[in-house]
Motif scaffolding. Sequence first.
Motif, mmCIF file in Angstrom:
data_model
loop_
_atom_site.group_PDB
_atom_site.id
_atom_site.type_symbol
_atom_site.label_atom_id
_atom_site.label_comp_id
_atom_site.label_asym_id
_atom_site.label_seq_id
_atom_site.Cartn_x
_atom_site.Cartn_y
_atom_site.Cartn_z
ATOM 1 N N ASP A 448 -4.095 -2.842 0.043
ATOM 2 C CA ASP A 448 -2.813 -2.948 -0.655
ATOM 3 C C ASP A 448 -1.924 -1.743 -0.377
ATOM 4 O O ASP A 448 -0.705 -1.870 -0.235
ATOM 5 C CB ASP A 448 -3.053 -3.105 -2.156
ATOM 6 N N LEU A 449 -2.528 -0.556 -0.293
ATOM 7 C CA LEU A 449 -1.745 0.632 0.055
ATOM 8 C C LEU A 449 -1.172 0.502 1.458
ATOM 9 O O LEU A 449 -0.028 0.895 1.715
ATOM 10 C CB LEU A 449 -2.621 1.880 -0.047
ATOM 11 N N MET A 450 -1.969 -0.060 2.361
ATOM 12 C CA MET A 450 -1.506 -0.248 3.729
ATOM 13 C C MET A 450 -0.351 -1.240 3.782
ATOM 14 O O MET A 450 0.659 -1.024 4.472
ATOM 15 C CB MET A 450 -2.673 -0.744 4.584
ATOM 16 N N LYS A 451 -0.474 -2.323 3.035
ATOM 17 C CA LYS A 451 0.574 -3.345 3.051
ATOM 18 C C LYS A 451 1.877 -2.808 2.449
ATOM 19 O O LYS A 451 2.973 -3.108 2.928
ATOM 20 C CB LYS A 451 0.098 -4.592 2.293
ATOM 21 N N VAL A 452 1.763 -1.999 1.398
ATOM 22 C CA VAL A 452 2.966 -1.421 0.797
ATOM 23 C C VAL A 452 3.598 -0.417 1.756
ATOM 24 O O VAL A 452 4.831 -0.367 1.893
ATOM 25 C CB VAL A 452 2.643 -0.763 -0.556
ATOM 26 N N ALA A 453 2.772 0.397 2.431
ATOM 27 C CA ALA A 453 3.328 1.338 3.402
ATOM 28 C C ALA A 453 4.112 0.610 4.487
ATOM 29 O O ALA A 453 5.225 1.019 4.850
ATOM 30 C CB ALA A 453 2.193 2.161 4.027
ATOM 31 N N GLU A 454 3.538 -0.482 4.990
ATOM 32 C CA GLU A 454 4.235 -1.247 6.019
ATOM 33 C C GLU A 454 5.503 -1.878 5.474
ATOM 34 O O GLU A 454 6.519 -1.969 6.177
ATOM 35 C CB GLU A 454 3.294 -2.308 6.590
#
Length: 524
Positions: A448-454
């Motif tokens: 989820d952190l990765m998806k928000v960063a993207e």
Amino acid sequence: MSWANRAVPAAVAAVAALAARDLLQRDHALLRNFPVLGRARYLLESIGPELRQYIVAGNNEERPFTRDQRRWVYASAKEQNNYFGFGTDNDIEYTPGYPIIKHRTFGRAVPPSSPGAGHDVTLPCAKVLGAARGRARAFRPESVVNISGMSFGSLSGRAVEALNRGAALAGCLHNTGEGGLSPYHRKGGDLVFQIGTAYFGCRDEHGRFSLERLKDLVAGAPVKALEIKLSQGAKPSLGGLLPAAKVSAEIAATRGIAQGRDCVSPSRHAEFSDCDSLLDWVELLAAETGLPVGIKSAVGDLGFWEELTTLMRDTGRGVDFVTVDGGEGGTGAAPLIFTDSVSLPFQQGFSRVHRVFAERGLHEQVVFVGAGKLGLPDNAVVAFALGADMVNVGREAMLAIGCIQAQKCHTDTCPTGVATQNAWLARGLDPARKSVRAANYIRTLRRDLMKVAEACGVEHPGLIDTGSIEVLDGRTASTPLDQVYGYRPGWGLPSAADRAEIVRLMTAEAPQGSSAPPSPTAVG
């Protein structure tokens, strides 16, 4: 029968008893013949947390974790559907302080469309821990999400084993807590060894710190870093107490204390007495072990941080990492006044500490770790924007391995076997099965952190800046995060070299998304 299945019939019986008592109050003589009915309210009070969790509470009413938050952790841990439908039920418009993440229409990173995308991405730290000070065993942590310090003693051996096995599966670090390094910490996960005021696990027979015992300990275990605990969010400036009844033979051996006697941790360290001697001790430990050395602290008076950073700037000595614990955090038992009112909550405390380091030009040389309800994606994203390089998860990891927020951690009667030394209560916690759930939860949080960063247009959560977050002031206004906490441009981000390197690593690690094939009339 599970606790949940037992709680509901018990609750029904208790409510029926209370109703009967109200009827019998009309005849005091009769009531005296049924004293158990007159005391039914004590039963209701004793099972109140379980009743509220399963029957009464709304989605956002429970504290410290709401029903929605717990549902997200539980579903993530079990690899179930952790999506939510029908829009938010948070009262966004009328909640001052509510953070809003601003996505970018055209960013460098292109999010993949698959719901499972990013689940297996390692997501390493954007900084190399110990590199700035040339530590012999400097390393880049493989995960920006790691397990916070929770001692064997406060948690059961089975719970500690489940967390350590989960850390190994997820490729993250597991902090031992100040209770020493137990056999349950040796199940494959890499460790951060926490040194508290009682020096458990590295003390001599008189209770004094022993450098030789520390060196022997880290030589025989997968210890990657040392963390000097100055204070924690739940009970800053207080020592700990493990009652005699909980000091088993295993705990006594792990901590280096006498079995069956109260175990009291002092409120202050004996090896140093001010910032100058603290830095001397940090450098001693780093030189003797080769490991990166950091400190953990809740935030109160800023004078300590100002003196510490001034000495670091002027003398060349320094810590390799700083773990800031928010006052809303803490897995340990503490007096109510301390849990509720002593030390700053995470965002205010962390931002002030980061600002002190940044004003002296030190923020790029230190790895910042945040703790205090940061095991939820929205809280963690704000932490990264403020300058956290990693987050530690404590109570959320407990939820992942079975905790039901019964809030009985300090009574040795935890019904799920997580926070107890009662072998009968802990017997149902299967470390092999629960370790998988811990790993699933950590992987999902990283996803989820990765998806928000993207969505914010960057390749890594450590590259989310304060410009990507606004804080609502109410229905009609909001304030950018940098203005809320007085940040200057560039604060909260790694150095230019670290940013370039993490982009290189993530470009190779995380596949980028794409669009549909362009039509003949596409213009760009």
